[in-house]
Design a protein around this motif. Structure first.
Motif, PDB file in Angstrom:
ATOM      1  N   GLY A  76      19.371  49.578 -44.658  1.00  5.92           N
ATOM      2  CA  GLY A  76      19.180  49.210 -46.053  1.00  5.92           C
ATOM      3  C   GLY A  76      17.712  49.106 -46.443  1.00  5.92           C
ATOM      4  O   GLY A  76      16.818  49.030 -45.595  1.00  5.92           O
ATOM      5  N   ASP A  77      17.491  49.116 -47.741  1.00  2.00           N
ATOM      6  CA  ASP A  77      16.134  49.084 -48.291  1.00  2.00           C
ATOM      7  C   ASP A  77      15.379  47.808 -47.923  1.00  2.00           C
ATOM      8  O   ASP A  77      14.188  47.853 -47.620  1.00  2.00           O
ATOM      9  CB  ASP A  77      16.167  49.206 -49.821  1.00  2.00           C
ATOM     10  CG  ASP A  77      16.586  50.592 -50.287  1.00  2.00           C
ATOM     11  OD1 ASP A  77      16.448  51.559 -49.510  1.00  2.00           O
ATOM     12  OD2 ASP A  77      17.060  50.707 -51.432  1.00  2.00           O
ATOM     13  N   GLU A  78      16.069  46.670 -47.946  1.00  2.00           N
ATOM     14  CA  GLU A  78      15.397  45.389 -47.699  1.00  2.00           C
ATOM     15  C   GLU A  78      14.785  45.334 -46.294  1.00  2.00           C
ATOM     16  O   GLU A  78      13.621  44.961 -46.124  1.00  2.00           O
ATOM     17  CB  GLU A  78      16.369  44.229 -47.897  1.00  2.00           C
ATOM     18  CG  GLU A  78      15.717  42.865 -47.742  1.00  2.00           C
ATOM     19  CD  GLU A  78      16.690  41.722 -47.969  1.00  2.00           C
ATOM     20  OE1 GLU A  78      16.523  40.692 -47.305  1.00  2.00           O
ATOM     21  OE2 GLU A  78      17.615  41.854 -48.797  1.00  2.00           O
ATOM     22  N   VAL A  79      15.570  45.730 -45.299  1.00  2.00           N
ATOM     23  CA  VAL A  79      15.067  45.705 -43.924  1.00  2.00           C
ATOM     24  C   VAL A  79      13.958  46.739 -43.756  1.00  2.00           C
ATOM     25  O   VAL A  79      12.926  46.457 -43.132  1.00  2.00           O
ATOM     26  CB  VAL A  79      16.213  45.932 -42.902  1.00  2.00           C
ATOM     27  CG1 VAL A  79      15.664  46.101 -41.487  1.00  2.00           C
ATOM     28  CG2 VAL A  79      17.196  44.773 -42.955  1.00  2.00           C
ATOM     29  N   LYS A 109      17.559  43.781 -36.008  1.00  2.00           N
ATOM     30  CA  LYS A 109      18.354  44.225 -37.166  1.00  2.00           C
ATOM     31  C   LYS A 109      18.567  45.738 -37.106  1.00  2.00           C
ATOM     32  O   LYS A 109      19.634  46.228 -37.465  1.00  2.00           O
ATOM     33  CB  LYS A 109      17.659  43.838 -38.471  1.00  2.00           C
ATOM     34  CG  LYS A 109      17.599  42.343 -38.696  1.00  2.00           C
ATOM     35  CD  LYS A 109      16.872  41.994 -39.982  1.00  2.00           C
ATOM     36  CE  LYS A 109      16.764  40.485 -40.148  1.00  2.00           C
ATOM     37  NZ  LYS A 109      16.066  40.118 -41.379  1.00  2.00           N
ATOM     38  N   ILE A 110      17.558  46.458 -36.655  1.00  2.00           N
ATOM     39  CA  ILE A 110      17.689  47.906 -36.501  1.00  2.00           C
ATOM     40  C   ILE A 110      18.663  48.222 -35.374  1.00  2.00           C
ATOM     41  O   ILE A 110      19.580  49.024 -35.546  1.00  2.00           O
ATOM     42  CB  ILE A 110      16.312  48.556 -36.226  1.00  2.00           C
ATOM     43  CG1 ILE A 110      15.406  48.426 -37.456  1.00  2.00           C
ATOM     44  CG2 ILE A 110      16.473  50.025 -35.823  1.00  2.00           C
ATOM     45  CD1 ILE A 110      13.960  48.850 -37.227  1.00  2.00           C
ATOM     46  N   SER A 111      18.478  47.558 -34.225  1.00  2.00           N
ATOM     47  CA  SER A 111      19.334  47.877 -33.081  1.00  2.00           C
ATOM     48  C   SER A 111      20.787  47.476 -33.326  1.00  2.00           C
ATOM     49  O   SER A 111      21.697  48.100 -32.768  1.00  2.00           O
ATOM     50  CB  SER A 111      18.790  47.241 -31.803  1.00  2.00           C
ATOM     51  OG  SER A 111      18.734  45.852 -31.900  1.00  2.00           O
ATOM     52  N   SER A 112      21.022  46.488 -34.173  1.00  2.00           N
ATOM     53  CA  SER A 112      22.401  46.123 -34.528  1.00  2.00           C
ATOM     54  C   SER A 112      23.054  47.197 -35.390  1.00  2.00           C
ATOM     55  O   SER A 112      24.247  47.462 -35.261  1.00  2.00           O
ATOM     56  CB  SER A 112      22.424  44.800 -35.291  1.00  2.00           C
ATOM     57  OG  SER A 112      22.020  43.747 -34.463  1.00  2.00           O
ATOM     58  N   ALA A 113      22.264  47.813 -36.254  1.00  2.00           N
ATOM     59  CA  ALA A 113      22.795  48.820 -37.177  1.00  2.00           C
ATOM     60  C   ALA A 113      22.806  50.226 -36.576  1.00  2.00           C
ATOM     61  O   ALA A 113      23.556  51.083 -37.039  1.00  2.00           O
ATOM     62  CB  ALA A 113      21.979  48.828 -38.469  1.00  2.00           C
ATOM     63  N   VAL A 114      21.972  50.452 -35.583  1.00  2.00           N
ATOM     64  CA  VAL A 114      21.858  51.784 -34.981  1.00  2.00           C
ATOM     65  C   VAL A 114      22.105  51.665 -33.474  1.00  2.00           C
ATOM     66  O   VAL A 114      21.184  51.338 -32.721  1.00  2.00           O
ATOM     67  CB  VAL A 114      20.456  52.403 -35.245  1.00  2.00           C
ATOM     68  CG1 VAL A 114      20.370  53.802 -34.662  1.00  2.00           C
ATOM     69  CG2 VAL A 114      20.122  52.409 -36.728  1.00  2.00           C
ATOM     70  N   PRO A 115      23.344  51.922 -33.048  1.00  2.00           N
ATOM     71  CA  PRO A 115      23.641  51.844 -31.620  1.00  2.00           C
ATOM     72  C   PRO A 115      22.721  52.766 -30.817  1.00  2.00           C
ATOM     73  O   PRO A 115      22.494  53.912 -31.183  1.00  2.00           O
ATOM     74  CB  PRO A 115      25.098  52.323 -31.537  1.00  2.00           C
ATOM     75  CG  PRO A 115      25.662  52.071 -32.907  1.00  2.00           C
ATOM     76  CD  PRO A 115      24.506  52.281 -33.852  1.00  2.00           C
ATOM     77  N   GLY A 116      22.167  52.218 -29.744  1.00  2.00           N
ATOM     78  CA  GLY A 116      21.288  52.996 -28.882  1.00  2.00           C
ATOM     79  C   GLY A 116      19.817  52.908 -29.231  1.00  2.00           C
ATOM     80  O   GLY A 116      18.971  53.365 -28.472  1.00  2.00           O
ATOM     81  N   ALA A 117      19.483  52.302 -30.377  1.00  2.00           N
ATOM     82  CA  ALA A 117      18.078  52.232 -30.802  1.00  2.00           C
ATOM     83  C   ALA A 117      17.224  51.459 -29.806  1.00  2.00           C
ATOM     84  O   ALA A 117      16.103  51.866 -29.492  1.00  2.00           O
ATOM     85  CB  ALA A 117      17.970  51.605 -32.191  1.00  2.00           C
ATOM     86  N   SER A 118      17.744  50.374 -29.303  1.00  2.00           N
ATOM     87  CA  SER A 118      16.990  49.561 -28.355  1.00  2.00           C
ATOM     88  C   SER A 118      16.763  50.311 -27.041  1.00  2.00           C
ATOM     89  O   SER A 118      15.663  50.280 -26.481  1.00  2.00           O
ATOM     90  CB  SER A 118      17.719  48.244 -28.097  1.00  2.00           C
ATOM     91  OG  SER A 118      16.895  47.380 -27.350  1.00  2.00           O
ATOM     92  N   ASP A 119      17.788  51.016 -26.565  1.00  2.00           N
ATOM     93  CA  ASP A 119      17.652  51.789 -25.335  1.00  2.00           C
ATOM     94  C   ASP A 119      16.618  52.900 -25.494  1.00  2.00           C
ATOM     95  O   ASP A 119      15.797  53.133 -24.600  1.00  2.00           O
ATOM     96  CB  ASP A 119      19.000  52.398 -24.923  1.00  2.00           C
ATOM     97  CG  ASP A 119      20.018  51.346 -24.503  1.00  2.00           C
ATOM     98  OD1 ASP A 119      19.609  50.228 -24.108  1.00  2.00           O
ATOM     99  OD2 ASP A 119      21.221  51.639 -24.584  1.00  2.00           O
TER     100      ASP A 119
END
Length: 140
Positions: free
Chosen positions: A121-124, A41-51
């Motif tokens: 978002g707050d929920e995630v 969910k983080i990597s979908s919302a923040v491009p490059g997070a997974s890398d």
């Protein structure tokens, strides 16, 4: 992730290379502690997070023999109290190894948490903090 690095360098006055190294280690520990489903969910919302997390994973956890005194304390806390209990110390040791001064760790973690909250978002973020509660120990 460039936006986060810019925020960290501007807010904390740290070198970009320190911000990148520390962010990689922090994101790797977030990924390791929250699991692949939640991190996706983080990597979908923040491009490059997974890398960034994958790059930081190589050095995110201090080895049993490394990481100085803080790394040793983190290892002892993990063994004595369970794996997640030492996570805050392990993150602190990893950030220190990246060159982040101890007195800036709280602001660093707070900036990352706020950045992620804005993106996912707050929920995630509540779910992230529930799975990795030791993040809160470093927020100043």
């Amino acid at each position: 992730m460039d936006e986060l690095i810019q925020q960290l360098t501007a807010k904390l006055g740290i070198d970009e290379s320190v911000a990148q190294a520390a962010t990689g280690k922090a994101m790797a520990m977030v990924k390791a502690n929250v699991g692949e489903d939640l991190f996706s969910k983080i990597s979908s919302a923040v491009p490059g997070a997974s890398d960034v997390a994958d790059a930081g994973a190589e050095e995110a956890l201090p080895s049993e023999g490394g990481g100085g005194m803080l790394g040793s304390l983190a290892g002892m806390a993990s063994k004595a109290l369970g794996g997640s209990a030492g996570s805050g110390l392990e993150l602190g040791a990893a950030l220190g190894d990246a060159g982040l001064p101890t007195d800036q760790m709280g602001s660093f973690v707070s900036t990352i948490v706020e950045f992620l909250k804005d993106k996912v978002g707050d929920e995630v973020m509540d779910q992230v903090l529930a799975k990795f509660p030791m993040l809160k120990t470093l927020i100043g």
